[in-house]
Design a protein around this motif. Structure first.
Motif, mmCIF file in Angstrom:
data_model
loop_
_atom_site.group_PDB
_atom_site.id
_atom_site.type_symbol
_atom_site.label_atom_id
_atom_site.label_comp_id
_atom_site.label_asym_id
_atom_site.label_seq_id
_atom_site.Cartn_x
_atom_site.Cartn_y
_atom_site.Cartn_z
ATOM 1 N N GLY A 45 -18.616 15.204 -75.967
ATOM 2 C CA GLY A 45 -18.942 15.386 -77.381
ATOM 3 C C GLY A 45 -20.058 16.397 -77.578
ATOM 4 O O GLY A 45 -20.017 17.217 -78.503
ATOM 5 N N GLU A 46 -21.055 16.370 -76.687
ATOM 6 C CA GLU A 46 -22.154 17.332 -76.776
ATOM 7 C C GLU A 46 -21.682 18.740 -76.460
ATOM 8 O O GLU A 46 -22.097 19.709 -77.102
ATOM 9 N N ILE A 47 -20.801 18.862 -75.481
ATOM 10 C CA ILE A 47 -20.266 20.187 -75.136
ATOM 11 C C ILE A 47 -19.498 20.758 -76.320
ATOM 12 O O ILE A 47 -19.608 21.953 -76.633
ATOM 13 N N ALA A 48 -18.716 19.908 -76.991
ATOM 14 C CA ALA A 48 -17.925 20.366 -78.145
ATOM 15 C C ALA A 48 -18.822 20.907 -79.257
ATOM 16 O O ALA A 48 -18.383 21.746 -80.051
ATOM 17 N N ARG A 49 -20.063 20.433 -79.312
ATOM 18 C CA ARG A 49 -20.990 20.858 -80.365
ATOM 19 C C ARG A 49 -21.966 21.942 -79.904
ATOM 20 O O ARG A 49 -22.906 22.278 -80.616
ATOM 21 N N THR A 50 -21.722 22.488 -78.703
ATOM 22 C CA THR A 50 -22.646 23.474 -78.133
ATOM 23 C C THR A 50 -21.929 24.779 -77.832
ATOM 24 O O THR A 50 -20.980 24.812 -77.050
ATOM 25 N N ALA A 51 -22.385 25.853 -78.440
ATOM 26 C CA ALA A 51 -21.791 27.165 -78.171
ATOM 27 C C ALA A 51 -22.353 27.740 -76.878
ATOM 28 O O ALA A 51 -23.554 27.587 -76.600
ATOM 29 N N PRO A 52 -21.527 28.382 -76.062
ATOM 30 C CA PRO A 52 -22.069 29.056 -74.876
ATOM 31 C C PRO A 52 -22.999 30.197 -75.295
ATOM 32 O O PRO A 52 -22.658 30.979 -76.181
ATOM 33 N N ALA A 53 -24.159 30.260 -74.671
ATOM 34 C CA ALA A 53 -25.157 31.260 -75.066
ATOM 35 C C ALA A 53 -25.268 32.408 -74.072
ATOM 36 O O ALA A 53 -25.806 33.464 -74.403
ATOM 37 N N THR A 54 -24.783 32.213 -72.846
ATOM 38 C CA THR A 54 -24.888 33.240 -71.808
ATOM 39 C C THR A 54 -23.556 33.336 -71.065
ATOM 40 O O THR A 54 -22.712 32.432 -71.149
ATOM 41 N N PRO A 55 -23.364 34.408 -70.308
ATOM 42 C CA PRO A 55 -22.144 34.505 -69.494
ATOM 43 C C PRO A 55 -21.957 33.322 -68.556
ATOM 44 O O PRO A 55 -20.834 32.881 -68.315
ATOM 45 N N ILE A 56 -23.065 32.768 -68.030
ATOM 46 C CA ILE A 56 -22.954 31.617 -67.130
ATOM 47 C C ILE A 56 -22.421 30.405 -67.893
ATOM 48 O O ILE A 56 -21.607 29.635 -67.376
ATOM 49 N N ASP A 57 -22.875 30.232 -69.133
ATOM 50 C CA ASP A 57 -22.338 29.152 -69.973
ATOM 51 C C ASP A 57 -20.827 29.311 -70.135
ATOM 52 O O ASP A 57 -20.070 28.338 -70.054
ATOM 53 N N VAL A 58 -20.388 30.525 -70.406
ATOM 54 C CA VAL A 58 -18.956 30.785 -70.583
ATOM 55 C C VAL A 58 -18.196 30.425 -69.316
ATOM 56 O O VAL A 58 -17.120 29.806 -69.359
ATOM 57 N N GLN A 59 -18.773 30.789 -68.156
ATOM 58 C CA GLN A 59 -18.097 30.506 -66.895
ATOM 59 C C GLN A 59 -17.998 29.007 -66.629
ATOM 60 O O GLN A 59 -16.998 28.523 -66.086
ATOM 61 N N TYR A 60 -19.022 28.257 -67.024
ATOM 62 C CA TYR A 60 -18.954 26.807 -66.868
ATOM 63 C C TYR A 60 -17.954 26.196 -67.856
ATOM 64 O O TYR A 60 -17.232 25.255 -67.518
#
Length: 356
Positions: A45-60
């Protein structure tokens, strides 16, 4: 194909950690480490409400998306929060658009679209313009074919939102090959699609008639339907058009009608003698859920020859009538409905309400 996932160094991860606002990377790591089912659901649920902020976030996000199919809608929600422009993030999605795996393409389309990456636009257009292998998703039997069909559909929908009118002709052309694509036309261009449905429904082309059916059956926000009330009602009242199209639009007319419009529909209904025409307006009136329709619905529930339709009318009346009024109606059904099952169910319901 094998997917080589990037190894994230603990140093890079630590640099992004924030106890108050954990980034996607730390949330994903927490999800992988969690054992309790409730805790895992909370993290998703927290992930669904969190936008990726960096390329590493996108990769995760991507890693979670590919490893856990049940988390894909969660990741898509995360990507939907992206805002552009962001060159660094766009570059990651651009690299994913070069893959042939349709699941990867859907991930990339969502991210690139949210960022409005101009470098990604030609690649998304290429996917959208691809020839549909099947005319409908249901015709595809292999999972990969279903996913590829869906990826093409998502690419077209992204273009509808991204390019607006510019994408309209392409979507119409693709809908002729895969009629359910007409649902994109309905959702994104309802006002422009309503008159086209009339032409499609009268066409000698089976594909175009199917396009009309698909578009008419699509759920549309009431605020949009209200603006096309008059042209929709004109279609409902046109007995030269197919009943299927008229029926679907009658439902939409009823859903969006205001109380004055419902009053006018009732007046028209009371003047009709043709049974088919009365049925069309009944559909609109019953869909309205207006208290003005109660007398018509009661008459229908008492006189319609089909016991199942009488039963359904009873269910609708339960939502519209006050308890005392509904109890009185149930008493009538329990004694007078021609169908024994309807009588039994009405009696049982009456007993549960404390009736006699």
């Amino acid at each position: 194909m094998k997917i080589i996932l990037l190894l994230i160094s603990s140093n890079l991860w630590a640099q992004q950690f924030s106890p108050k606002h954990p980034p996607v990377v730390s949330l994903c790591r927490s999800y992988y480490q969690a054992i309790d089912k409730g805790e895992k659901e909370k993290i998703l649920g927290e992930i669904a409400r969190t936008a990726p902020a960096t390329p590493i976030d996108v990769q995760y996000d991507f890693d979670l998306y590919m490893r856990y199919p049940k988390a894909r809608s969660v990741v898509m929600s995360s990507l939907s929060l992206l805002k552009g422009p962001n060159h660094d993030l766009a570059s990651v999605f651009l690299s994913y658009l070069s893959h042939k795996d349709p699941q990867i393409l859907m991930f990339a389309i969502q991210g690139a679209f949210q960022l409005r990456s101009q470098r990604a636009l030609p690649l998304i257009e290429k996917i959208a313009k691809s020839k549909f292998k099947f005319s409908s998703l249901e015709q595809a039997t292999l999972l990969r074919d279903k996913q590829m069909w869906t990826a093409q559909y998502e690419a077209l929908d992204a273009l509808a939102l991204w390019q607006g009118e510019k994408a309209f002709k392409l979507i119409v052309d693709q809908a002729e090959k895969a009629p359910s694509v007409a649902r994109i036309l309905a959702v994104r261009f309802w006002d422009k699609t309503v008159p086209l449905m009339v032409d499609w429904s009268k066409s000698g082309s089976a594909a175009k008639r199917a396009m009309a059916d698909e578009a008419a059956a699509t759920d549309i926000p009431i605020s949009i339907l209200e603006k096309s009330y008059d042209p929709m009602l004109a279609i409902v009242e046109n007995n030269k058009l197919p009943n299927g199209l008229r029926h679907q639009l009658a439902i939409k007319v009823g859903i969006c009608a205001n109380e004055d419009q419902i009053k006018n529909l009732i007046q028209k209904y009371q003047t009709l003698t043709d049974e088919n025409e009365r049925t069309m307006l009944e559909t609109a009136l019953f869909a309205s859920r207006s208290h003005q329709v109660i007398p018509i619905l009661v008459h229908y529930a008492k006189t319609n020859p089909d016991p199942l339709r009488r039963m359904n009318a009873r269910f609708e009346l339960k939502e519209l009538m006050d308890p005392a009024e509904y109890r009185s109606f149930l008493k009538w059904v329990s004694k007078n409905d021609p169908d024994s099952q309807n009588r039994k169910e009405a009696s049982r319901e009456l007993f549960s309400m404390g009736g006699n």
